[in-house]
Design a protein around this motif. Structure first.
Motif, mmCIF file in Angstrom:
data_model
loop_
_atom_site.group_PDB
_atom_site.id
_atom_site.type_symbol
_atom_site.label_atom_id
_atom_site.label_comp_id
_atom_site.label_asym_id
_atom_site.label_seq_id
_atom_site.Cartn_x
_atom_site.Cartn_y
_atom_site.Cartn_z
ATOM 1 N N ILE A 197 0.841 -1.205 0.000
ATOM 2 C CA ILE A 197 0.000 0.000 0.000
ATOM 3 C C ILE A 197 0.868 1.244 0.000
ATOM 4 N N TYR A 198 1.885 1.239 0.852
ATOM 5 C CA TYR A 198 2.777 2.396 0.927
ATOM 6 C C TYR A 198 3.439 2.649 -0.424
ATOM 7 N N TYR A 199 3.915 1.574 -1.041
ATOM 8 C CA TYR A 199 4.591 1.699 -2.338
ATOM 9 C C TYR A 199 3.643 2.285 -3.381
ATOM 10 N N GLU A 200 2.422 1.743 -3.436
ATOM 11 C CA GLU A 200 1.480 2.167 -4.479
ATOM 12 C C GLU A 200 0.917 3.554 -4.240
ATOM 13 N N GLN A 201 0.596 3.837 -2.980
ATOM 14 C CA GLN A 201 -0.141 5.068 -2.709
ATOM 15 C C GLN A 201 0.755 6.250 -2.364
ATOM 16 N N VAL A 202 1.958 5.977 -1.871
ATOM 17 C CA VAL A 202 2.788 7.076 -1.400
ATOM 18 C C VAL A 202 4.108 7.168 -2.171
ATOM 19 N N TYR A 203 4.876 6.094 -2.124
ATOM 20 C CA TYR A 203 6.240 6.138 -2.676
ATOM 21 C C TYR A 203 6.264 6.483 -4.154
ATOM 22 N N THR A 204 5.339 5.874 -4.928
ATOM 23 C CA THR A 204 5.358 6.105 -6.370
ATOM 24 C C THR A 204 4.664 7.406 -6.758
ATOM 25 N N ARG A 205 4.096 8.098 -5.782
ATOM 26 C CA ARG A 205 3.316 9.288 -6.121
ATOM 27 C C ARG A 205 3.950 10.590 -5.682
ATOM 28 N N SER A 206 4.790 10.533 -4.678
ATOM 29 C CA SER A 206 5.312 11.806 -4.194
ATOM 30 C C SER A 206 6.660 11.646 -3.526
ATOM 31 N N GLU A 207 7.553 12.564 -3.793
ATOM 32 C CA GLU A 207 8.866 12.552 -3.143
ATOM 33 C C GLU A 207 8.756 13.099 -1.723
ATOM 34 N N LYS A 208 7.846 14.066 -1.551
ATOM 35 C CA LYS A 208 7.813 14.843 -0.313
ATOM 36 C C LYS A 208 7.556 14.024 0.939
ATOM 37 N N PHE A 230 5.831 2.317 -16.399
ATOM 38 C CA PHE A 230 5.032 3.513 -16.681
ATOM 39 C C PHE A 230 3.880 3.680 -15.706
ATOM 40 N N TYR A 231 3.058 2.625 -15.616
ATOM 41 C CA TYR A 231 1.771 2.780 -14.946
ATOM 42 C C TYR A 231 1.759 2.389 -13.474
ATOM 43 N N TYR A 232 2.681 1.551 -13.039
ATOM 44 C CA TYR A 232 2.658 1.093 -11.651
ATOM 45 C C TYR A 232 3.742 1.794 -10.831
ATOM 46 N N ASP A 233 4.990 1.800 -11.373
ATOM 47 C CA ASP A 233 6.090 2.446 -10.665
ATOM 48 C C ASP A 233 6.097 3.956 -10.871
ATOM 49 N N ASN A 234 5.356 4.417 -11.885
ATOM 50 C CA ASN A 234 5.308 5.856 -12.197
ATOM 51 C C ASN A 234 6.696 6.466 -12.366
ATOM 52 N N LEU A 235 7.569 5.755 -13.014
ATOM 53 C CA LEU A 235 8.930 6.259 -13.210
ATOM 54 C C LEU A 235 8.931 7.360 -14.275
ATOM 55 N N PRO A 236 9.869 8.301 -14.154
ATOM 56 C CA PRO A 236 9.951 9.354 -15.181
ATOM 57 C C PRO A 236 10.316 8.748 -16.539
#
Lengths: 179, 88
Positions: free
Chosen positions: A51-62, A130-136
């Motif tokens: 959950i942390y990976y999907e909802q937080v880590y891949t979405r925001s650096e802050k 692209f879609y799961y890790d949201n990498l640049p």
């Protein structure tokens, strides 16, 4: 695994090792105080990491500065969700509704997923980036050895088309059997 | 990009709500008139869900590997001791 996959894998292993070492003891303490077992603690912590990976880590650096607090908060939500007691403490930026979306794939999806994990592995890795890790885009382009960001985008859509065609193909098969 | 890929990109924008209102409406209208398009959109939604499930499985595998490493290999004794203390 090819070289790039291995590198990505090692990065993820580094991340999860660090999070586990830093945050699991607190979660274990919380669960043991409520008479939970070590196995329960491990299971809940694994869910919390996903959950942390999907909802937080891949979405925001802050928000990464408060990882321990986040993970413990998620573990608490999961624990109280399981035991059915109320839990009203809010964690900034983490809606309890997000936590519901941890379900496993439907049986009908399982077979297709297994197929894609083997025959479609390369495409699934690109799409995952692209879609799961949201990498640049630039990182994806480098990682997979594309000639540039434009090429990476084209590959993304080609892969998406392949997966979509497989879905359509399988759906037709199911429809045939259903008659 | 070839036409089919442009269409996939267009459908994606529609599904993400990134098309301006009237363009999105146009897609909806086309879908109601064209079964093949409607089916493509539905399949594309399933494709995204499959990518998510795939990603989640890979992440779970990695977490399980880390867990095995921390609890079963040497080198993490103090971590294990700290944890085992809680469970008596």
């Amino acid at each position: 695994m090819n070289k790039n996959e291995q590198q990505g894998f090692d990065e993820m292993e580094g991340l999860f090792t660090r999070l586990y070492l830093e945050a699991f003891p607190l979660s274990a303490a919380f669960i043991s105080k409520r008479d939970g077992s070590l196995e329960q603690a491990k299971d809940l912590f694994q869910d919390a990491l996903v959950i942390y990976y999907e909802q937080v880590y891949t979405r925001s650096e802050k928000v990464r500065t408060s990882e321990k607090a986040y993970l413990l908060g998620i573990v608490k939500h999961l624990w109280y969700g399981q035991t059915g007691t109320g839990f009203t403490e809010r964690l900034d930026g983490l809606d309890s509704l997000m936590l519901v979306d941890i379900e496993e794939p439907q049986p009908s999806e399982q077979k297709l997923l297994s197929f894609l994990e083997t025959a479609g592995r390369k495409c699934m890795e690109v799409l995952k980036a692209f879609y799961y890790d949201n990498l640049p885009l630039s990182k994806i382009s480098d990682h997979f050895g594309f000639s540039g960001t434009r090429s990476a985008t084209v590959q993304k859509y080609k892969c998406l088309e392949k997966v979509r065609d497989k879905v359509r193909e399988r759906k037709l098969e199911y429809a045939d059997f259903a008659e | 990009m070839r036409t089919s890929l442009n269409e996939i990109e267009h459908i994606e924008k529609h599904l993400l709500g990134e098309l301006p209102g009237e363009e999105s409406l146009l897609v909806e209208v086309k879908m109601s008139l064209n079964e093949s398009l409607a089916e493509k959109v539905a399949s594309q939604e399933v494709a995204y869900a499959l990518v998510k499930q795939y990603g989640r499985r890979r992440v779970r595998q990695q977490i399980a590997n880390v867990e095995r490493k921390l609890f079963e290999t040497s080198g993490y004794m103090s971590f294990r001791q700290r944890v085992f203390k809680f469970f008596g």
